[in-house]
Design an enzyme around this catalytic site. Structure first.
Site, PDB file in Angstrom:
ATOM      1  N   SER A  43       9.755  26.334  58.277  1.00 45.97           N
ATOM      2  CA  SER A  43      10.693  25.203  58.289  1.00 45.97           C
ATOM      3  C   SER A  43      10.001  23.857  58.452  1.00 45.97           C
ATOM      4  O   SER A  43       9.226  23.656  59.395  1.00 45.97           O
ATOM      5  CB  SER A  43      11.674  25.413  59.451  1.00 45.97           C
ATOM      6  OG  SER A  43      12.284  24.200  59.828  1.00 45.97           O
ATOM      7  N   GLY A  44      10.318  22.926  57.569  1.00 46.53           N
ATOM      8  CA  GLY A  44       9.770  21.579  57.698  1.00 46.53           C
ATOM      9  C   GLY A  44      10.261  20.892  58.960  1.00 46.53           C
ATOM     10  O   GLY A  44       9.499  20.181  59.623  1.00 46.53           O
ATOM     11  N   LEU A  45      11.524  21.113  59.275  1.00 47.35           N
ATOM     12  CA  LEU A  45      12.061  20.532  60.513  1.00 47.35           C
ATOM     13  C   LEU A  45      11.300  21.062  61.720  1.00 47.35           C
ATOM     14  O   LEU A  45      10.901  20.306  62.608  1.00 47.35           O
ATOM     15  CB  LEU A  45      13.551  20.871  60.640  1.00 47.35           C
ATOM     16  CG  LEU A  45      14.205  20.495  61.959  1.00 47.35           C
ATOM     17  CD1 LEU A  45      14.220  18.992  62.158  1.00 47.35           C
ATOM     18  CD2 LEU A  45      15.621  21.046  62.038  1.00 47.35           C
ATOM     19  N   ASP A  55      11.478  14.802  60.934  1.00 45.96           N
ATOM     20  CA  ASP A  55      11.349  15.442  59.623  1.00 45.96           C
ATOM     21  C   ASP A  55      11.665  14.411  58.533  1.00 45.96           C
ATOM     22  O   ASP A  55      12.697  14.471  57.875  1.00 45.96           O
ATOM     23  CB  ASP A  55      12.337  16.624  59.592  1.00 45.96           C
ATOM     24  CG  ASP A  55      12.288  17.442  58.320  1.00 45.96           C
ATOM     25  OD1 ASP A  55      11.262  17.374  57.608  1.00 45.96           O
ATOM     26  OD2 ASP A  55      13.276  18.145  58.041  1.00 45.96           O
ATOM     27  N   ASP A  82       9.192  25.954  53.156  1.00 46.89           N
ATOM     28  CA  ASP A  82       9.926  24.715  52.893  1.00 46.89           C
ATOM     29  C   ASP A  82       8.890  23.658  52.513  1.00 46.89           C
ATOM     30  O   ASP A  82       8.070  23.263  53.333  1.00 46.89           O
ATOM     31  CB  ASP A  82      10.654  24.330  54.191  1.00 46.89           C
ATOM     32  CG  ASP A  82      11.384  23.010  54.104  1.00 46.89           C
ATOM     33  OD1 ASP A  82      11.484  22.441  53.009  1.00 46.89           O
ATOM     34  OD2 ASP A  82      11.869  22.563  55.167  1.00 46.89           O
ATOM     35  N   ASP A  84       9.660  20.598  51.187  1.00 41.44           N
ATOM     36  CA  ASP A  84      10.324  19.299  51.034  1.00 41.44           C
ATOM     37  C   ASP A  84      10.519  18.967  49.544  1.00 41.44           C
ATOM     38  O   ASP A  84      11.097  19.749  48.821  1.00 41.44           O
ATOM     39  CB  ASP A  84       9.528  18.204  51.761  1.00 41.44           C
ATOM     40  CG  ASP A  84       9.633  18.344  53.277  1.00 41.44           C
ATOM     41  OD1 ASP A  84      10.445  19.158  53.744  1.00 41.44           O
ATOM     42  OD2 ASP A  84       8.908  17.634  53.991  1.00 41.44           O
ATOM     43  N   GLU A 111      13.101  20.508  47.098  1.00 32.12           N
ATOM     44  CA  GLU A 111      14.445  19.915  47.071  1.00 32.12           C
ATOM     45  C   GLU A 111      14.484  18.649  46.226  1.00 32.12           C
ATOM     46  O   GLU A 111      13.474  17.946  46.096  1.00 32.12           O
ATOM     47  CB  GLU A 111      14.910  19.622  48.510  1.00 32.12           C
ATOM     48  CG  GLU A 111      14.117  18.577  49.237  1.00 32.12           C
ATOM     49  CD  GLU A 111      14.378  18.575  50.751  1.00 32.12           C
ATOM     50  OE1 GLU A 111      14.123  19.604  51.418  1.00 32.12           O
ATOM     51  OE2 GLU A 111      14.813  17.532  51.276  1.00 32.12           O
ATOM     52  N   LYS A 117      11.495  12.243  51.863  1.00 33.36           N
ATOM     53  CA  LYS A 117      12.850  12.656  52.223  1.00 33.36           C
ATOM     54  C   LYS A 117      13.116  12.442  53.716  1.00 33.36           C
ATOM     55  O   LYS A 117      12.180  12.265  54.521  1.00 33.36           O
ATOM     56  CB  LYS A 117      13.123  14.104  51.822  1.00 33.36           C
ATOM     57  CG  LYS A 117      12.218  15.227  52.371  1.00 33.36           C
ATOM     58  CD  LYS A 117      12.017  15.349  53.832  1.00 33.36           C
ATOM     59  CE  LYS A 117      12.909  16.184  54.680  1.00 33.36           C
ATOM     60  NZ  LYS A 117      13.228  17.516  54.304  1.00 33.36           N
ATOM     61  N   ASN A 119      15.463  14.383  56.812  1.00 30.15           N
ATOM     62  CA  ASN A 119      16.161  15.646  57.080  1.00 30.15           C
ATOM     63  C   ASN A 119      17.638  15.549  56.714  1.00 30.15           C
ATOM     64  O   ASN A 119      18.295  14.537  56.983  1.00 30.15           O
ATOM     65  CB  ASN A 119      15.995  16.051  58.550  1.00 30.15           C
ATOM     66  CG  ASN A 119      16.657  17.404  58.833  1.00 30.15           C
ATOM     67  OD1 ASN A 119      17.833  17.469  59.173  1.00 30.15           O
ATOM     68  ND2 ASN A 119      15.917  18.464  58.665  1.00 30.15           N
ATOM     69  N   SER A 120      18.150  16.608  56.141  1.00 33.26           N
ATOM     70  CA  SER A 120      19.506  16.625  55.569  1.00 33.26           C
ATOM     71  C   SER A 120      20.604  16.322  56.582  1.00 33.26           C
ATOM     72  O   SER A 120      21.705  15.927  56.196  1.00 33.26           O
ATOM     73  CB  SER A 120      19.771  17.994  54.942  1.00 33.26           C
ATOM     74  OG  SER A 120      18.731  18.335  54.068  1.00 33.26           O
ATOM     75  N   ARG A 155      16.143  23.619  45.428  1.00 33.62           N
ATOM     76  CA  ARG A 155      17.185  23.302  46.415  1.00 33.62           C
ATOM     77  C   ARG A 155      17.906  22.033  45.988  1.00 33.62           C
ATOM     78  O   ARG A 155      17.258  20.998  45.784  1.00 33.62           O
ATOM     79  CB  ARG A 155      16.514  23.124  47.768  1.00 33.62           C
ATOM     80  CG  ARG A 155      17.312  22.353  48.814  1.00 33.62           C
ATOM     81  CD  ARG A 155      16.607  22.488  50.137  1.00 33.62           C
ATOM     82  NE  ARG A 155      17.038  21.546  51.137  1.00 33.62           N
ATOM     83  CZ  ARG A 155      16.575  21.516  52.392  1.00 33.62           C
ATOM     84  NH1 ARG A 155      15.654  22.403  52.772  1.00 33.62           N
ATOM     85  NH2 ARG A 155      16.992  20.627  53.255  1.00 33.62           N
ATOM     86  N   HIS A 186      22.469  23.451  49.702  1.00 33.58           N
ATOM     87  CA  HIS A 186      22.505  23.032  51.096  1.00 33.58           C
ATOM     88  C   HIS A 186      23.810  22.293  51.374  1.00 33.58           C
ATOM     89  O   HIS A 186      24.361  21.621  50.491  1.00 33.58           O
ATOM     90  CB  HIS A 186      21.304  22.150  51.434  1.00 33.58           C
ATOM     91  CG  HIS A 186      20.964  22.145  52.900  1.00 33.58           C
ATOM     92  ND1 HIS A 186      21.497  23.047  53.793  1.00 33.58           N
ATOM     93  CD2 HIS A 186      20.142  21.351  53.635  1.00 33.58           C
ATOM     94  CE1 HIS A 186      21.019  22.809  55.001  1.00 33.58           C
ATOM     95  NE2 HIS A 186      20.190  21.788  54.939  1.00 33.58           N
TER      96      HIS A 186
HETATM   97  C1  SPV Z   1      14.234  22.890  57.405  1.00 32.45           C
HETATM   98  O1  SPV Z   1      14.345  23.852  58.161  1.00 32.45           O
HETATM   99  O2  SPV Z   1      13.336  22.061  57.481  1.00 32.45           O
HETATM  100  C2  SPV Z   1      15.211  22.690  56.340  1.00 32.45           C
HETATM  101  C3  SPV Z   1      16.566  23.105  56.577  1.00 32.45           C
HETATM  102  O3  SPV Z   1      14.879  22.119  55.327  1.00 32.45           O
HETATM  103  S1  SPV Z   1      17.394  21.743  57.195  1.00 32.45           S
HETATM  104  O4  SPV Z   1      16.780  21.303  58.413  1.00 32.45           O
HETATM  105  O5  SPV Z   1      18.740  22.239  57.375  1.00 32.45           O
HETATM  106  O6  SPV Z   1      17.383  20.676  56.197  1.00 32.45           O
HETATM  107 MG    MG Z   2      13.175  21.031  55.554  1.00 33.32          MG
END
Ligand code: SPV
Ligand code: MG
Length: 285
Positions: A43-45, A55, A82, A84, A111, A117, A119-120, A155, A186
């Site tokens: 996970s990037g986060l 993130d 992930d 990004d 994505e 980017k 974080n979503s 994504r 997502h």
């Molecule tokens: C991550 O885990 O870094 C993701 C999922 O990309 S989210 O944090 O929901 O964007």
């Molecule tokens: Mg991510």
């Protein structure tokens, strides 16, 4: 069998969605494996949070790749990384495929947002890349792999950016046309309704990956029946860790000792076990 082939076979089985746990280091990957997850989401986060950074694209490919490599080596599960936006343009995406494939990672996910980017869930600057530009990035990325089983997951952040369901569908089809192996749809909605609608309209053209973070009430089995092939619990492990550590530190600072915690926290022996201490020391014999 390579891990990429293994991940493909898990998806093909279609028995249930491939339950995947988010992690950021080797220990997290081992915990996911021991719990019974069938894949790891690098996970990037989580990797950003482990650096105490947001993130928002501050770390680079070297940081994320090193973390994914460690997770991959630490456990027997396939790793879905992930990546990004693919760390830049289509050339960066091609390099990303080459590097992650060489590291033994089974799949990458990129994505359709503009680099860098955010974080979503940040509710800030969710800017979509032009659809043709991202489709081209997917095409170049797919053309850069050597192992035919390596997967590139496209994504779309169309729902995150508020661009609507028709835009999400158009994007998913364009990315499928460009050669994507799966689509991650997502959503930051509080219910699973829009993700379910997407999967109904999608009709199974490619496997669908979902990340039920905000719509956490949707069980993996229900999501599987609705058409999800991979369900990612992307950050709950990190959040559980943070809660547990904060609570333990507060108790020890207050009490001046760890008595109240013993029995609730892992023993040193359990840590040794996760580190496979015995197997390493056997090498000395
Ligand atoms: C991550 O885990 O870094 C993701 C999922 O990309 S989210 O944090 O929901 O964007
Ligand atoms: Mg991510």
């Amino acid at each position: 069998m390579t891990k990429a082939a293994h991940l493909r076979s898990l998806i093909r089985e279609g028995r249930a969605p491939v339950l995947t746990a988010g992690a950021h280091d080797g220990l997290g990957a081992v915990l996911a494996e021991r719990a019974g997850y069938r894949a790891v989401w690098a996970s990037g986060l989580e990797v950003s949070a482990a650096h105490a950074l947001p993130d928002v694209g501050l770390l680079g490919i070297s940081d994320y790749l090193a973390a994914a490599r460690i997770m991959n080596q630490a456990c027997g599960l396939p790793v879905i990384a992930d990546c990004d936006t693919g760390f830049g343009n289509e050339l960066n995406a091609a390099y990303t495929v080459q590097q992650y494939e060489a590291a033994g990672v089974a799949a990458i996910c990129i994505e359709d947002k503009i680099f860098p980017k955010v974080n979503s869930f940040a509710g800030h600057r969710q800017m979509l890349a032009p659809i043709g530009e991202f489709a081209h990035k997917i095409r170049v990325a797919k053309g850069s792999q050597k192992d035919p089983d390596f997967m590139v997951i496209a994504r779309t952040e169309a729902l995150i950016a508020g661009a609507g369901m028709d835009e999400a569908m158009d994007r998913a089809h364009a990315y499928a046309d460009a050669g994507a192996d799966a689509i991650l749809i997502h959503s930051k909605a509080k219910t699973h309704a829009e993700v379910e609608e997407f999967m109904g309209r999608w009709g199974g053209r490619l496997p669908v990956v979902i990340v039920p973070t905000t719509y956490y009430e949707w069980s993996a089995s229900d999501a599987g029946h609705a058409g999800a092939s991979i369900v990612i619990h992307a950050n709950q492990g990190l959040r559980a860790t943070v809660s547990a550590v904060m609570s333990a530190f507060a108790i020890m600072l207050n009490d001046g000792c760890s008595s109240a915690l013993e029995g609730q926290i892992a023993s040193v022996k359990e840590i040794f076990d996760l580190q496979r201490m015995d197997q390493w020391l056997e090498l000395e014999a």
